[in-house]
Design a protein around this motif. Structure first.
Motif, mmCIF file in Angstrom:
data_model
loop_
_atom_site.group_PDB
_atom_site.id
_atom_site.type_symbol
_atom_site.label_atom_id
_atom_site.label_comp_id
_atom_site.label_asym_id
_atom_site.label_seq_id
_atom_site.Cartn_x
_atom_site.Cartn_y
_atom_site.Cartn_z
ATOM 1 N N THR A 15 0.874 -0.930 -0.057
ATOM 2 C CA THR A 15 0.041 -0.011 0.007
ATOM 3 C C THR A 15 0.836 1.065 -0.106
ATOM 4 N N GLY A 16 0.413 1.879 -0.811
ATOM 5 C CA GLY A 16 1.179 3.232 -1.023
ATOM 6 C C GLY A 16 2.322 3.361 -2.054
ATOM 7 N N GLU A 17 2.883 2.373 -2.458
ATOM 8 C CA GLU A 17 3.785 2.150 -3.441
ATOM 9 C C GLU A 17 3.248 2.795 -4.899
ATOM 10 N N LYS A 18 4.233 3.226 -5.639
ATOM 11 C CA LYS A 18 3.813 3.772 -7.093
ATOM 12 C C LYS A 18 4.221 2.385 -7.823
ATOM 13 N N VAL A 19 3.220 2.087 -8.780
ATOM 14 C CA VAL A 19 3.505 0.844 -9.713
ATOM 15 C C VAL A 19 3.384 1.332 -11.025
ATOM 16 N N PHE A 20 4.060 0.672 -11.785
ATOM 17 C CA PHE A 20 4.362 0.787 -13.222
ATOM 18 C C PHE A 20 3.812 -0.632 -13.860
ATOM 19 N N LEU A 21 2.901 -0.581 -14.675
ATOM 20 C CA LEU A 21 2.577 -1.668 -15.741
ATOM 21 C C LEU A 21 2.796 -1.398 -16.996
ATOM 22 N N LEU A 76 0.443 1.851 -17.542
ATOM 23 C CA LEU A 76 -0.487 2.108 -16.520
ATOM 24 C C LEU A 76 0.216 2.390 -15.250
ATOM 25 N N ILE A 77 -0.005 3.527 -14.428
ATOM 26 C CA ILE A 77 0.504 3.853 -13.414
ATOM 27 C C ILE A 77 -0.542 4.024 -12.079
ATOM 28 N N LEU A 78 0.056 3.489 -11.107
ATOM 29 C CA LEU A 78 -0.880 3.620 -10.045
ATOM 30 C C LEU A 78 -0.146 4.524 -9.141
ATOM 31 N N GLU A 79 -0.563 5.779 -8.933
ATOM 32 C CA GLU A 79 0.449 6.820 -8.010
ATOM 33 C C GLU A 79 0.664 6.189 -6.688
ATOM 34 N N SER A 80 -0.379 5.576 -6.100
ATOM 35 C CA SER A 80 -0.288 5.138 -4.770
ATOM 36 C C SER A 80 -1.061 4.009 -4.536
ATOM 37 N N ALA A 81 -0.578 2.864 -4.666
ATOM 38 C CA ALA A 81 -1.351 1.601 -4.532
ATOM 39 C C ALA A 81 -2.103 1.447 -3.519
ATOM 40 N N SER A 82 -3.263 0.851 -3.669
ATOM 41 C CA SER A 82 -4.366 0.578 -2.289
ATOM 42 C C SER A 82 -4.786 -0.719 -2.602
ATOM 43 N N THR A 83 -5.273 -1.424 -1.481
ATOM 44 C CA THR A 83 -5.646 -2.562 -1.537
ATOM 45 C C THR A 83 -6.833 -2.949 -2.668
ATOM 46 N N ASN A 84 -7.740 -1.779 -2.755
ATOM 47 C CA ASN A 84 -8.843 -2.056 -3.526
ATOM 48 C C ASN A 84 -8.251 -2.100 -5.129
ATOM 49 N N GLN A 85 -6.957 -1.841 -5.296
ATOM 50 C CA GLN A 85 -6.654 -1.984 -6.755
ATOM 51 C C GLN A 85 -5.923 -3.558 -6.888
ATOM 52 N N TYR A 102 -6.686 -7.091 -29.330
ATOM 53 C CA TYR A 102 -5.852 -8.042 -29.107
ATOM 54 C C TYR A 102 -5.427 -8.031 -27.628
ATOM 55 N N PHE A 103 -5.525 -9.000 -26.720
ATOM 56 C CA PHE A 103 -5.279 -8.649 -25.366
ATOM 57 C C PHE A 103 -3.771 -9.449 -25.126
ATOM 58 N N GLY A 104 -3.113 -8.855 -23.897
ATOM 59 C CA GLY A 104 -1.908 -9.339 -23.388
ATOM 60 C C GLY A 104 -2.159 -10.427 -22.592
ATOM 61 N N PRO A 105 -1.422 -10.990 -22.048
ATOM 62 C CA PRO A 105 -1.491 -12.144 -21.047
ATOM 63 C C PRO A 105 -2.169 -11.564 -19.610
ATOM 64 N N GLY A 106 -2.010 -10.387 -19.254
ATOM 65 C CA GLY A 106 -2.564 -9.946 -18.055
ATOM 66 C C GLY A 106 -1.396 -9.882 -16.940
ATOM 67 N N THR A 107 -1.663 -9.029 -16.140
ATOM 68 C CA THR A 107 -0.813 -8.725 -14.881
ATOM 69 C C THR A 107 -1.882 -8.849 -13.631
ATOM 70 N N ARG A 108 -1.443 -9.936 -12.719
ATOM 71 C CA ARG A 108 -2.331 -10.188 -11.543
ATOM 72 C C ARG A 108 -1.700 -9.385 -10.273
ATOM 73 N N LEU A 109 -1.970 -8.405 -10.027
ATOM 74 C CA LEU A 109 -1.614 -7.191 -8.991
ATOM 75 C C LEU A 109 -1.991 -7.653 -7.763
ATOM 76 N N THR A 110 -1.253 -7.954 -6.710
ATOM 77 C CA THR A 110 -1.736 -8.044 -5.317
ATOM 78 C C THR A 110 -1.256 -6.685 -4.716
ATOM 79 N N VAL A 111 -2.036 -6.151 -3.883
ATOM 80 C CA VAL A 111 -1.564 -4.935 -3.027
ATOM 81 C C VAL A 111 -1.861 -5.206 -1.749
ATOM 82 N N LEU A 112 -0.937 -5.250 -1.008
ATOM 83 C CA LEU A 112 -0.904 -5.856 0.511
ATOM 84 C C LEU A 112 -0.966 -4.660 1.568
#
Lengths: 112, 111
Positions: A15-21, A76-85, A102-112
């Motif tokens: 939680t609170g980290e900046k995330v780049f996908l 895609l940028i999550l400026e401050s990750a939260s658990t509901n993301q 056309y879709f990519g394989p996906g990223t399963r993101l878990t925010v703790l």
């Protein structure tokens, strides 16, 4: 064949980290999209882009931002990750006359 | 904004039974697409319907687009275990390339 790649299949952040996908497509498509997929809610559009440096909000843009500096790459940028993301994030591109996505394989993101 | 609703959310069938999923839009669509997502995979394009009342077939799969271009259905005849997955409809409005996806129908086939 169109290839859409995403930087990670699985990602765990705090939680609170900046995330780049990151998403890269190799078909010179103009259009790129970011979705999140949650059980029972289908695919919900976060942001999309019709061209380099162009972006438009989708249905659920809050808490997210995007960047498209090159045609083949859409971040895609999550400026401050939260658990509901915590979710599956899918990138897609389209550019053929049918606007097939056309879709990519996906990223399963878990925010703790 | 445009909404696309899909039912049922889940469907369990015995192998050999038929399966149908329905898609309804709150607004008139210019076209509708169907995608299949295998377990652990990503959505893959199946077909696009454009014309009012259009019916298209792919082997055991039959796709229909309603006369008013506000609803669609996917029917699978004699399901097989390879049909397992989640089927999504996605409607496109009158302009742009943006699609609005339904919630999906998750199909389970018992052998």
């Amino acid at each position: 064949d169109v290839k859409v790649t995403q930087s990670s299949r699985y990602l765990v952040k705090r939680t609170g980290e900046k995330v780049f996908l990151e998403c890269v497509q190799d078909m010179d498509h103009e259009n790129m999209f970011w979705y999140r997929q949650d059980p029972g809610l289908g695919l919900r559009l976060i942001y999309f882009s019709y061209d380099v440096k162009m972006k438009e909000k989708g249905d659920i843009p809050e808490g997210y931002s995007v960047s498209r500096e090159k045609k083949e790459r859409f971040s895609l940028i999550l400026e401050s990750a939260s658990t509901n993301q915590t979710s599956m994030y899918l990138c897609a591109s389209s550019g053929d006359p049918l606007y097939t996505q056309y879709f990519g394989p996906g990223t399963r993101l878990t925010v703790l | 904004g445009q909404q696309v609703m899909q039912i049922p959310q889940y469907q369990h069938v015995q192998e050999g039974e038929d399966f149908t999923t329905y898609c309804n839009s709150s607004t008139t669509l210019s076209n509708i697409q169907w995608y299949k997502q295998r377990p652990g995979g990503h959505p893959v394009f199946l077909i696009q319907l454009v014309k009012s009342g259009e019916v298209k077939k792919q082997k055991r799969l039959t796709f229909q687009f309603g006369e008013a271009k506000k609803n669609s259905s996917l029917h699978i005849t004699a399901t097989q275990t390879t049909d397992v997955g989640t089927y999504f409809c996605a409607g496109r409005g009158t302009s742009g390339s943006r699609l609005t996806f339904g919630e999906g129908t998750q199909l389970t086939v018992n052998p």
